[in-house]
Design an enzyme around this catalytic site. Structure first.
Site, mmCIF file in Angstrom:
data_model
loop_
_atom_site.group_PDB
_atom_site.id
_atom_site.type_symbol
_atom_site.label_atom_id
_atom_site.label_comp_id
_atom_site.label_asym_id
_atom_site.label_seq_id
_atom_site.Cartn_x
_atom_site.Cartn_y
_atom_site.Cartn_z
ATOM 1 N N VAL A 1 0.833 -1.202 0.000
ATOM 2 C CA VAL A 1 0.000 0.000 0.000
ATOM 3 C C VAL A 1 0.866 1.251 0.000
ATOM 4 O O VAL A 1 0.620 2.214 -0.736
ATOM 5 C CB VAL A 1 -0.957 0.004 1.209
ATOM 6 C CG1 VAL A 1 -1.736 1.324 1.270
ATOM 7 C CG2 VAL A 1 -1.922 -1.166 1.133
ATOM 8 N N GLY B 1 -2.633 -9.153 -3.472
ATOM 9 C CA GLY B 1 -2.633 -8.074 -2.499
ATOM 10 C C GLY B 1 -3.981 -7.850 -1.841
ATOM 11 O O GLY B 1 -4.194 -6.842 -1.170
ATOM 12 N N GLY C 1 -7.554 -4.511 -2.089
ATOM 13 C CA GLY C 1 -6.460 -4.293 -3.028
ATOM 14 C C GLY C 1 -5.632 -3.082 -2.673
ATOM 15 O O GLY C 1 -6.119 -2.098 -2.109
ATOM 16 N N LEU D 1 -13.573 2.441 -0.501
ATOM 17 C CA LEU D 1 -15.019 2.602 -0.566
ATOM 18 C C LEU D 1 -15.500 3.512 0.570
ATOM 19 O O LEU D 1 -15.134 3.308 1.726
ATOM 20 C CB LEU D 1 -15.687 1.225 -0.446
ATOM 21 C CG LEU D 1 -17.131 1.073 -0.897
ATOM 22 C CD1 LEU D 1 -17.275 1.349 -2.379
ATOM 23 C CD2 LEU D 1 -17.601 -0.346 -0.571
ATOM 24 N N ALA E 1 -11.561 -0.455 2.136
ATOM 25 C CA ALA E 1 -10.443 0.099 1.360
ATOM 26 C C ALA E 1 -10.782 1.524 0.914
ATOM 27 O O ALA E 1 -10.930 2.407 1.736
ATOM 28 C CB ALA E 1 -10.093 -0.814 0.186
ATOM 29 N N LYS F 1 -13.267 -4.518 11.502
ATOM 30 C CA LYS F 1 -14.037 -3.598 10.659
ATOM 31 C C LYS F 1 -15.434 -3.371 11.218
ATOM 32 O O LYS F 1 -15.924 -2.233 11.261
ATOM 33 C CB LYS F 1 -14.115 -4.144 9.231
ATOM 34 C CG LYS F 1 -12.774 -4.139 8.501
ATOM 35 C CD LYS F 1 -12.884 -4.804 7.129
ATOM 36 C CE LYS F 1 -11.548 -4.785 6.403
ATOM 37 N NZ LYS F 1 -11.611 -5.460 5.081
#
Length: 808
Positions: free
Chosen positions: A468, A657, A790, A606, A604, A675
């Protein structure tokens, strides 16, 4: 009494003149109104005169355009009742026609003829406006007297003030004077130069002892810089007379420089107001002293397209009269000097002049010092063309140390070479000369450092250069120019720490090469030392970015926030740690006015956390959440097939990833628990990890294996079981999802079987989805769906949070 001056743009149309009438209003005190020619008319009159002087018949076409413009305005203002107004301006129009024909036929444009022609615009506009305002009209030529000295018309204040004093008792409730125009002792038409209407208004205000002079224009006042160069320049609320004079002298076009003197002598305040935004406070110019809290720099001004002339030589040292001879040579040729810069060793003197005076000035200086040049005591005049002069202005500079250092450090860091510097003993301004091509860069750099308005600069410290982190660095490198140009955001990468080495440089690191630099020039990595260096640097707008999955790095957030360092993180550990630690992080950021952003902790790139925050802030209550929050696990259940066994797909997820470095974090459900815990807390629920009911994706005995290698070897034992399960689901028209559910404060995660009626049925690839039920979204939940895993999308989400730090 108030004196109000309205410029060309303020009287450029019928609508604008109607606005002028509203501004003047029904005041009980007397009002004197000074108006310019209609917008663009003076330039057209000068062009008309020049064409006539050349015998060009187009002068008559242009003249008719000017006349038509005024008749059109009369029709718009007075409808059918135009006869009186047209009669009022008929004499001036006839005079224009006669003078223009004379110039055309003799093919000669004298100074006297030009003065008469170019002043007619104010005569026309003022008569029209006086009639519209039902005001008394006065001819400024009868009162403002000039002498021609130094190649320009100089006001004879003794005669002017005597004449104005005599007419003072004749003023009506509203009186209108044309600006710009005047006359000499022979009653010949003269003008006061470009911007002369401001000067007219100031002369009247001083002579009539007005309470205030208001200059109405098309900007909100004096700006900190030219808004055409610096889009986020803002208006200055207060200026001293001296500050306004300096800014005007160095290019600020809000007010004509000579305007200040008459009102300064009478201590009459000047207000700069916007005709088209009258509610704006504008700028007040007065003798009020600035407080110590006032910023030392009030504004930046500049003049582009000047020339720098330098006279230097050893023969100048210790020789008296050099400066006098230089300035006299220029004065004889009516050349105005903008700034002067002289070396303390006396071996050089530099002057800045208008570009159009360069040849005359060079010849004049060369002629004056011909003997010294021939004897090589003085070198030939050095001319630098295409130069610009800029000045920072502020009376509080003399009370503030380090201004010069900050100024030239700012220019130096931005690669702007300074050719000459000038600063008076009063320390009211510091002026300097740069190349034309560098002036915009120079002004932006200075405005950023002194006003922090053109750019928001963020100083970035990055922990983690892995999957990342490296993607984020690529985005920083690719987007730097675009962000600076379009978003006025400058992100300066100051430090990067990897697992083995770290590198810091307060002057900035190159995002495109920093990974290589880290290996070549970095020092051994130490998480605590990196944190300490971030704090020690004490840079404004510091942002710490965490792209690791490290618990040690996450543990530093509190100490960073305590030191006013904002935190942007893709690391879920801190936000999903104890509720006490999580809430303390949020509280600290809020109290200190800094940022703690972790949007990428869930989904991620979103946007999931932000909509929940918005609902809660609006007073809504989140009642239920149902989500697929693991891109990794959704990728796995969507990819398993007859040819792609569970164990193979887990490897694929790691290689792409999608998964954490250790896939067991995902397969254990721990990642989803974190989360869901974050979403529950952001929804207003007080939960700990132990409160979440967990069913792991694979049996616990596999997750408890000592090493990742052992796990990867043995997880294949589950391939057949998952394949049988998959086939049975296909027969039943169902699919497998790893779901996270929060219902009235109770949370659980685990595998569920869903049919086609469920909104999660068609969730593809590694996508995430969340349904949010609240008091306002009961029957139809809010649905957020998209790519949720990702390195690319996570880096994009982190990048968005960084930009949000600057924009909020």
């Amino acid at each position: 009494m108030r004196v109000l001056k309205f410029g060309g743009s303020s009287v450029g149309s019928a609508e604008a003149i109607q606005q002028v009438k509203d501004i003047i209003g029904s005041s009980e005190e007397k009002v004197v109104v000074v108006v310019s020619a209609l917008s663009g008319v003076t330039d057209k009159l000068i062009s008309t005169a020049e064409f006539a002087g050349k015998g060009d018949k187009s002068c008559f076409v242009l003249m008719q355009e000017i006349i038509d413009t005024h008749y059109q305005l009369i029709n718009q203002l007075f409808n059918k009742d135009t006869g009186d107004v047209e009669t009022l301006i008929k004499e001036d129009i006839e005079e224009l026609k006669v003078i223009l024909k004379g110039v055309y036929y003799v093919r000669e444009l004298s100074r006297k003829s030009l003065e008469s022609i170019k002043g007619i615009g104010e005569r026309l506009s003022s008569k029209i406006i006086s009639k519209y305002l039902d005001a008394r009209w006065f001819d400024s030529r009868q009162f403002i007297k000039t002498n021609f000295e130094g190649n320009r018309n100089q006001v004879c204040f003794k005669d002017t003030n005597r004449l104005l004093d005599a007419v003072k008792h004749q003023l009506g409730s509203v009186s209108v004077f044309p600006g710009f125009i005047s006359s000499n002792k022979f009653n010949e038409n003269t003008t006061l130069g470009r911007g002369g209407s401001d000067y007219t208004a100031s002369i009247l205000a001083a002579a009539f002892c007005a309470e205030v002079l208001e200059i109405w224009t098309d900007v909100d006042g004096f700006m900190t810089a030219d808004p055409k160069i610096i889009s986020r320049a803002y208006s200055i609320d207060k200026l001293s007379y001296h500050e306004a004079m300096e800014l005007s002298h160095f290019g600020a076009k809000v007010i004509y420089p000579p305007t200040i003197l008459p009102v300064y002598e009478k201590e009459i305040p000047v207000k700069i107001k916007n005709t088209f935004n009258p509610e704006a406070p504008g700028t007040v110019i007065s003798n009020e002293k600035s407080s110590f809290k006032t910023p030392p720099i009030k504004g930046i001004s500049s003049i582009k397209g000047v020339s720098l002339l330098t006279l230097h030589g050893i023969g100048m040292v210790g020789v008296t009269g050099i400066s006098q001879r230089l300035f006299s040579a220029l004065a004889v040729n009516n050349i105005n000097i903008i700034i002067i810069s002289q070396a303390s060793s006396e071996n050089s003197i530099s002057v800045v002049i208008r570009k159009e005076d360069t040849i005359v000035a060079t010849n004049a200086i060369s002629h004056e010092f011909k003997r010294e040049i021939e004897l090589r005591q003085i070198n030939d005049v050095v001319v630098d063309n295409d130069m610009s002069v800029a000045a920072i202005v502020g009376e509080n500079m003399k009370q503030t140390t380090g201004i010069s250092g900050q100024l030239f450090n700012s220019l130096g860091k931005n690669g702007v070479n300074v050719y000459a510097i000038a600063q008076g003993g009063s320390e009211l301004n510091i002026s300097f000369v740069v190349k034309d091509r560098d002036i915009k860069k120079a002004l932006n750099a200075i405005h950023e450092d002194f006003f922090l308005s053109e750019y928001t600069r963020l100083n970035l410290f990055l922990a983690g250069k892995g999957t990342v982190g490296s993607k984020l660095l690529n985005k920083l490198a690719r987007q730097a120019e675009k962000l600076q140009k379009e978003n006025r955001l400058r992100i300066r990468l100051v430090g990067v720490s990897g697992s083995r080495s770290m590198i810091l440089d307060r002057e900035g690191l190159d995002a495109s090469t920093v990974i290589d630099d880290l290996e070549k020039e970095g020092i051994p990595a130490n998480t605590q030392l990196f944190r300490d260096r971030v704090i020690e640097m004490n840079l404004a707008n510091s942002v710490f970015v965490d792209c690791t999955a490290s618990e040690e790095v996450a543990s530093m957030y509190q100490s960073l926030l305590d030191e006013n360092v904002s935190v942007v993180t893709a690391n879920k550990i801190a936000s999903s740690s104890s509720f006490e630690a999580y809430s303390k992080l949020k509280k600290t950021a809020s109290e200190k006015g800094i940022k703690f952003y972790f949007e990428t902790n869930v989904g991620a790139g979103l946007p999931i956390i932000a909509p929940i925050n918005d609902l809660v802030k609006s007073g809504d209550k989140i009642e239920r959440l149902e989500a697929v929050l693991s891109g990794t696990l959704n990728f796995i259940v969507n990819t398993i097939s007859e040819n792609d066994k569970l164990s193979d797909v887990i490897v694929q997820a790691k290689e792409k990833g999608f998964s954490e470095p250790d896939p067991r974090v995902d397969l254990s459900g721990t990642d989803v628990v974190r989360k869901l815990l974050i979403l529950a807390r952001e929804s207003g629920y007080v939960l700990e990890q132990s409160d979440v009911e967990v069913e792991p994706f694979v049996p616990k005995k596999y997750l408890d294996l000592p090493t990742l290698d052992e796990f990867m070897e043995r997880v294949g034992e589950l391939d057949e079981e998952f394949e049988i399960w998959r086939k049975n689901l296909i027969k039943e028209g169902k699919r497998l999802r790893y779901s996270a559910i929060l219902d009235e404060g109770k949370a659980k995660v685990g595998l569920v079987e869903i049919d086609k009626s469920h909104p999660f049925f068609d969730l593809e690839g590694s996508n995430n989805i969340i349904s949010i039920w609240s008091e306002n979204y009961k029957d139809h939940p809010m649905l957020v769906k998209g790519y949720g895993a990702g390195a690319d999308v996570t880096a994009a989400g982190v990048f968005a949070d960084i930009i949000k730090v600057a924009n909020v």
